[in-house]
Design a protein around this motif. Structure first.
Motif, short mmCIF file in Angstrom:
data_model
loop_
_atom_site.label_atom_id
_atom_site.label_comp_id
_atom_site.label_asym_id
_atom_site.label_seq_id
_atom_site.Cartn_x
_atom_site.Cartn_y
_atom_site.Cartn_z
N UNK A 89 0.81 -1.22 0.00
CA UNK A 89 0.00 0.00 0.00
C UNK A 89 0.85 1.28 0.00
N UNK A 90 2.09 1.18 -0.38
CA UNK A 90 2.98 2.35 -0.40
C UNK A 90 3.44 2.67 -1.82
N UNK A 91 4.30 3.68 -1.93
CA UNK A 91 4.81 4.10 -3.22
C UNK A 91 6.05 3.35 -3.64
N UNK A 92 6.63 3.80 -4.73
CA UNK A 92 7.79 3.16 -5.32
C UNK A 92 9.09 3.69 -4.73
N UNK A 93 10.06 2.80 -4.60
CA UNK A 93 11.35 3.19 -3.99
C UNK A 93 12.47 2.48 -4.75
N UNK A 94 13.37 3.28 -5.33
CA UNK A 94 14.53 2.70 -6.01
C UNK A 94 15.42 2.02 -4.98
N UNK A 95 15.95 0.85 -5.35
CA UNK A 95 16.80 0.08 -4.43
C UNK A 95 18.26 0.06 -4.91
N UNK A 96 18.47 -0.35 -6.15
CA UNK A 96 19.84 -0.52 -6.64
C UNK A 96 19.86 -0.50 -8.16
N UNK A 97 21.00 -0.11 -8.72
CA UNK A 97 21.22 -0.10 -10.16
C UNK A 97 22.57 -0.74 -10.45
N UNK A 98 22.65 -1.44 -11.59
CA UNK A 98 23.92 -2.00 -12.05
C UNK A 98 24.14 -1.57 -13.50
N UNK A 99 25.36 -1.22 -13.82
CA UNK A 99 25.68 -0.79 -15.18
C UNK A 99 25.65 -1.99 -16.13
N UNK A 100 25.65 -1.69 -17.43
CA UNK A 100 25.45 -2.74 -18.43
C UNK A 100 26.52 -3.83 -18.36
N UNK A 101 27.76 -3.44 -18.01
CA UNK A 101 28.83 -4.45 -17.94
C UNK A 101 29.00 -5.01 -16.54
N UNK A 102 28.28 -4.43 -15.60
CA UNK A 102 28.37 -4.91 -14.22
C UNK A 102 29.47 -4.25 -13.40
N UNK A 103 30.17 -3.30 -14.01
CA UNK A 103 31.30 -2.70 -13.31
C UNK A 103 30.88 -1.61 -12.34
N UNK A 104 29.70 -1.06 -12.52
CA UNK A 104 29.21 -0.02 -11.63
C UNK A 104 27.95 -0.45 -10.91
#
Lengths: 119, 109
Positions: free
Chosen positions: A42-57
């Motif tokens: 019942x809550x809003x959206x929350x970004x958790x994590x991102x990974x770059x296309x090659x996985x290096x970031x």
């Protein structure tokens, strides 16, 4: 057709671990940054994590740094989220999402997987 | 973190115009790029991208949806509202990490 299919959710006790997977198809997986976004009941959206296309970031919100690890297997077109030392406040539906490379909006989302942290 | 403020609910009538606003606590624009995006979420479903960079319609989204704004003030317009548009609408900024979302505006009849 772009498809993102999450799996691995469930009920887990506080302090325990869980690993989510997201199987991708319909696009060149290794060309895109990917992310996990969650939504508590019942809550809003929350970004958790991102990974770059090659996985290096990798990038995390403060509340999960040191506890969650985002990773990817480009050969298998699969995104992961290893969640350790889980807390009750991590209870949410977790969505896998593809990120636009230039402007970082989320252009495709999976159907989500529920994680419940409770004793 | 950049805070995005949305009204929690908006009552509309079918066939009329709906205007949903999102105000950022600081500018989310870089040069001519407005890094504000809009999503629609229906109950039990995942979010769907509607508008990116404030005013660009995402693929497959009907032209009844439009977006505008710059700096700190942004608007999503639905005209005319159809029954299938009843959902919650979220704004999201990607100007600064961490990405943040508004609380969502629930469109109600």
């Amino acid at each position: 057709e772009v498809q993102l299919v999450e799996s691995g959710g469930g009920l887990v006790q506080p302090g325990r671990s869980l690993k989510l997977s997201c199987a991708a198809s319909g696009f060149t997986f290794s060309d895109y940054n990917l992310a996990w976004v969650r939504q508590a009941p019942k809550k809003g959206l929350e970004w958790v994590a991102t990974i770059s296309y090659a996985g290096s970031g990798t990038y995390y919100r403060d509340s999960v740094k040191g506890r969650f690890t985002i990773s990817r297997d480009n050969a298998e077109s699969t995104l992961y989220l290893q969640m350790d030392t889980l807390r009750s406040e991590d209870t949410a539906t977790y969505y896998c999402a593809r990120r636009d490379s230039n402007y970082w909006y989320f252009d495709y989302w999976g159907q989500g997987v529920m994680v419940t942290v409770s004793s | 973190d950049i805070v995005l403020t949305q009204s929690p609910a908006l009552a509309v009538s079918l066939g009329q115009r709906a205007t949903i606003s999102c105000r950022a606590s600081q500018s989310v624009s870089i040069s001519r790029y407005n890094l504000m995006h809009w999503y629609q979420q229906k109950p039990g479903q995942q979010p769907k991208l509607l508008i990116y960079r404030a005013s660009n319609l995402a693929s497959g989204i009907p032209a009844r949806f439009s977006g505008s704004g710059s700096g700190t003030d942004f608007t999503l317009t639905i005209n005319p509202v159809q029954a299938g548009d009843i959902a919650t609408y979220y704004c999201q900024q990607s100007r600064e990490s961490p990405d943040t979302f508004g609380v969502g505006t629930k469109l109600e009849l």
